[in-house]
Motif scaffolding. Structure first.
Motif: not given
Length: 83
Positions: A15-24, A67-78
């Motif tokens: 899920p998107k929120i899980a990937k964002i938290l992992l990235q943070i 950059v990876d955090l921003v791309t996860e937020i905007l496009s949901n992938k690295i």
């Protein structure tokens, strides 16, 4: 696009929120490892070089983390240097 049975496909299916938290919290490791694993799946040498540079260099690591955090937020992938 990663195959569903691949390691990067498993990460992308989170899920998107899980990937964002992992990235943070773990983005400084995830970015480099993701690119290195992606190299073994796609064979693109630039992806391998970017993955190694992200893991080894401090400045490259910080830039890739943002950059990876921003791309996860905007496009949901690295997406940057992760062919």
């Amino acid at each position: 696009m990663a195959k569903k049975g691949s390691i990067t496909g498993a990460y992308e299916s989170l899920p998107k929120i899980a990937k964002i938290l992992l990235q943070i919290f773990f983005g400084y490791i995830i970015g480099g490892v993701y690119r290195i694993v992606r190299f073994f799946e796609s064979g693109n040498v630039i992806t391998l070089v970017a993955g190694i540079l992200v893991l080894v260099t401090g400045v490259g690591n910080a830039i890739a983390w943002v950059v990876d955090l921003v791309t996860e937020i905007l496009s949901n992938k690295i997406t940057v240097f992760a062919d």
